[in-house]
Write an enzyme that holds these catalytic residues in place. Structure first.
Site, PDB file in Angstrom:
ATOM      1  N   HIS A  63      73.092  79.075  21.631  1.00  0.00           N
ATOM      2  CA  HIS A  63      73.399  77.908  22.459  1.00  0.00           C
ATOM      3  C   HIS A  63      72.931  78.053  23.911  1.00  0.00           C
ATOM      4  CE1 HIS A  63      76.287  76.820  19.247  1.00  0.00           C
ATOM      5  NE2 HIS A  63      76.717  78.062  19.323  1.00  0.00           N
ATOM      6  N   ASP A  64      73.451  79.113  24.570  1.00  0.00           N
ATOM      7  CA  ASP A  64      73.278  79.211  26.022  1.00  0.00           C
ATOM      8  C   ASP A  64      71.821  79.415  26.428  1.00  0.00           C
ATOM      9  OD1 ASP A  64      75.996  78.938  26.196  1.00  0.00           O
ATOM     10  OD2 ASP A  64      76.390  81.086  26.401  1.00  0.00           O
ATOM     11  N   THR A  66      76.936  78.454  31.563  1.00  0.00           N
ATOM     12  CA  THR A  66      76.949  78.657  30.111  1.00  0.00           C
ATOM     13  C   THR A  66      78.329  79.089  29.623  1.00  0.00           C
ATOM     14  OG1 THR A  66      76.219  80.967  30.276  1.00  0.00           O
ATOM     15  CG2 THR A  66      74.498  79.289  30.098  1.00  0.00           C
ATOM     16  N   ASN A  99      84.645  83.365  26.744  1.00  0.00           N
ATOM     17  CA  ASN A  99      84.529  84.061  25.461  1.00  0.00           C
ATOM     18  C   ASN A  99      85.458  85.265  25.390  1.00  0.00           C
ATOM     19  OD1 ASN A  99      82.597  82.463  24.167  1.00  0.00           O
ATOM     20  ND2 ASN A  99      80.938  83.432  25.320  1.00  0.00           N
ATOM     21  N   PHE A 136      83.632  74.500  22.690  1.00  0.00           N
ATOM     22  CA  PHE A 136      84.423  75.562  23.321  1.00  0.00           C
ATOM     23  C   PHE A 136      84.434  75.510  24.857  1.00  0.00           C
ATOM     24  CE2 PHE A 136      84.815  79.883  25.061  1.00  0.00           C
ATOM     25  CZ  PHE A 136      86.070  80.221  24.587  1.00  0.00           C
ATOM     26  N   ASN A 137      83.276  75.496  25.501  1.00  0.00           N
ATOM     27  CA  ASN A 137      83.246  75.602  26.974  1.00  0.00           C
ATOM     28  C   ASN A 137      84.021  74.474  27.645  1.00  0.00           C
ATOM     29  OD1 ASN A 137      81.680  77.913  26.893  1.00  0.00           O
ATOM     30  ND2 ASN A 137      79.744  76.800  27.099  1.00  0.00           N
ATOM     31  N   ASP A 179      75.157  84.044  25.766  1.00  0.00           N
ATOM     32  CA  ASP A 179      75.000  84.170  27.225  1.00  0.00           C
ATOM     33  C   ASP A 179      74.019  85.309  27.519  1.00  0.00           C
ATOM     34  OD1 ASP A 179      77.632  82.623  28.506  1.00  0.00           O
ATOM     35  OD2 ASP A 179      78.003  83.496  26.555  1.00  0.00           O
ATOM     36  N   ASP A 201      79.779  83.598  30.644  1.00  0.00           N
ATOM     37  CA  ASP A 201      80.918  84.358  30.097  1.00  0.00           C
ATOM     38  C   ASP A 201      80.446  85.230  28.923  1.00  0.00           C
ATOM     39  OD1 ASP A 201      80.381  82.196  28.386  1.00  0.00           O
ATOM     40  OD2 ASP A 201      82.476  81.939  27.812  1.00  0.00           O
TER      41      ASP A 201
HETATM   42  C1  BDR Z   1      79.576  78.033  23.710  1.00  0.00           C
HETATM   43  O1  BDR Z   1      80.828  78.692  23.539  1.00  0.00           O
HETATM   44  C2  BDR Z   1      80.674  80.079  23.667  1.00  0.00           C
HETATM   45  O2  BDR Z   1      81.358  80.751  22.658  1.00  0.00           O
HETATM   46  C3  BDR Z   1      79.189  80.351  23.672  1.00  0.00           C
HETATM   47  O3  BDR Z   1      78.871  81.449  24.498  1.00  0.00           O
HETATM   48  C4  BDR Z   1      78.587  79.069  24.178  1.00  0.00           C
HETATM   49  O4  BDR Z   1      78.511  79.063  25.577  1.00  0.00           O
HETATM   50  C5  BDR Z   1      79.210  77.344  22.423  1.00  0.00           C
HETATM   51  O5  BDR Z   1      80.173  76.390  22.107  1.00  0.00           O
HETATM   52 CA    CA Z   2      78.800  81.082  26.868  1.00  0.00          CA
END
Ligand code: BDR
Ligand code: CA
Length: 315
Positions: free
Chosen positions: A239-240, A124, A39, A165-166, A15, A10
């Site tokens: 992160h991703d 991701t 996102n 979040f994800n 990403d 996303d």
């Molecule tokens: C995740 O949430 C999104 O905002 C980022 O792209 C990542 O995948 C981090 O919590």
């Molecule tokens: Ca992401």
């Protein structure tokens, strides 16, 4: 031989870094990308993925648009981290990716089934597309070597005091994926919040001055600004990209095999990845959970990928 991977994403600043690493790393073959709302809206994340592939001169990589909303909830987006475009800070070309009639789920299933050997699936974003693909095409499970996903956290969270979040955006999808029987590596916030590109490293990327680094540096400045303001992190936690890196170098992570379930009901705990660290439930582990990261080696891998892309992408 390169490991075939399929990314469901996303984009999203991190990403984009994940896609770049997958394209650049000589031990990875990116066989397809699908996008999901997370996102930003489904329209924006799809367009962003197309722009990224156009920047990288890789419009040959199959790209398909997936779910515009979670399985059974309203979409929550993350403009505070990624801006209104989803990739604020970056100047990207318009997407030149050819239109495709195939849905994300159809592409994901076909790419996995047509590949001669097992594929590593790297989600991701929210797990909506992945859950839908596993439900619509259960036969793909046998052809997925492992799902290496960015999401969740054992001790850490970023969207509520309990959730990342994800997983928060589509907990029902996440619950289905964790219960789906495919081996999972959960690359969650306990590792990814430490996978930080610091300000000196962003300056180093800026100084590279190539066609990709020129785009990445301001992108990472925006992302680090948001992360510093909201979480006091000194830099950009990418992160991703760590999930992609862990496919080629699993030893970048410190992991523990545990049973993980996803909370879908709790008013306070929706989207929490509940990890049975002490084996209290007696249930067999369904995930290898990342609890730490070799940050130096990961960031070196990422900077090397950007250097390679600068050299291969025509300005
Ligand atoms: C995740 O949430 C999104 O905002 C980022 O792209 C990542 O995948 C981090 O919590
Ligand atoms: Ca992401």
């Amino acid at each position: 031989m390169a490991v075939p991977i399929f990314i469901d994403c996303d984009p999203g600043h991190d990403d984009m870094m994940a896609i770049m690493l997958a394209v650049a790393h000589p031990q990875l073959e990116l066989i397809g990308i699908s996008t999901v709302a997370g996102n930003q809206t489904g329209e924006r994340t799809f367009d962003n993925a197309g722009r990224i592939l156009t920047l990288l001169n890789r419009t040959d990589i199959p790209l398909a648009r997936g779910a515009d909303a979670p399985l059974c909830r309203k979409l929550v987006t993350a403009p505070a981290f990624h801006g209104t475009s989803g990739l604020d800070g970056a100047e990207l070309p318009s997407s030149a990716v050819p239109e495709r009639a195939e849905s994300a789920i159809a592409l994901m299933a076909r790419a996995i089934l047509e590949n001669p050997g097992p594929v590593v699936l790297v989600p991701t974003g929210p797990l909506t597309n992945v859950a839908m693909a596993l439900r619509a095409h259960p036969e793909i499970a046998d052809s997925i070597e492992r799902i290496v996903l960015m999401g969740g956290g054992v001790f850490d969270s970023n969207t509520t005091p309990a959730a990342e979040f994800n997983i928060f955006v589509d907990p029902e999808a996440a619950a289905a994926v964790f219960a789906g029987g495919v081996p999972i590596t959960m690359v969650g916030l306990d590792a990814t919040n430490k996978a930080v590109l610091d300000y000196d490293q962003i300056a180093q990327i800026e100084a590279m001055g190539g066609p990709v680094s020129r785009v990445v540096a301001p992108l990472m400045r925006f992302f680090s600004g948001a992360n510093e303001e909201l979480f006091g992190i000194n830099g950009a936690p990418i992160h991703d990209a760590l999930a992609v890196a862990a496919v080629v170098a699993p030893d970048l992570l410190v992991t523990q095999d545990v049973y993980v379930a996803v909370e879908t009901q709790g008013d306070l705990t929706r989207g929490q990845t509940v990890a049975d660290l002490y084996g209290i439930t007696g249930l067999a582990p369904n995930a290898s959970v990342a609890l730490g990261v070799d940050r130096g080696r990961f960031i070196a891998m990422m900077i090397d990928a950007i250097r390679r892309l600068d050299e291969t992408v025509v300005a």
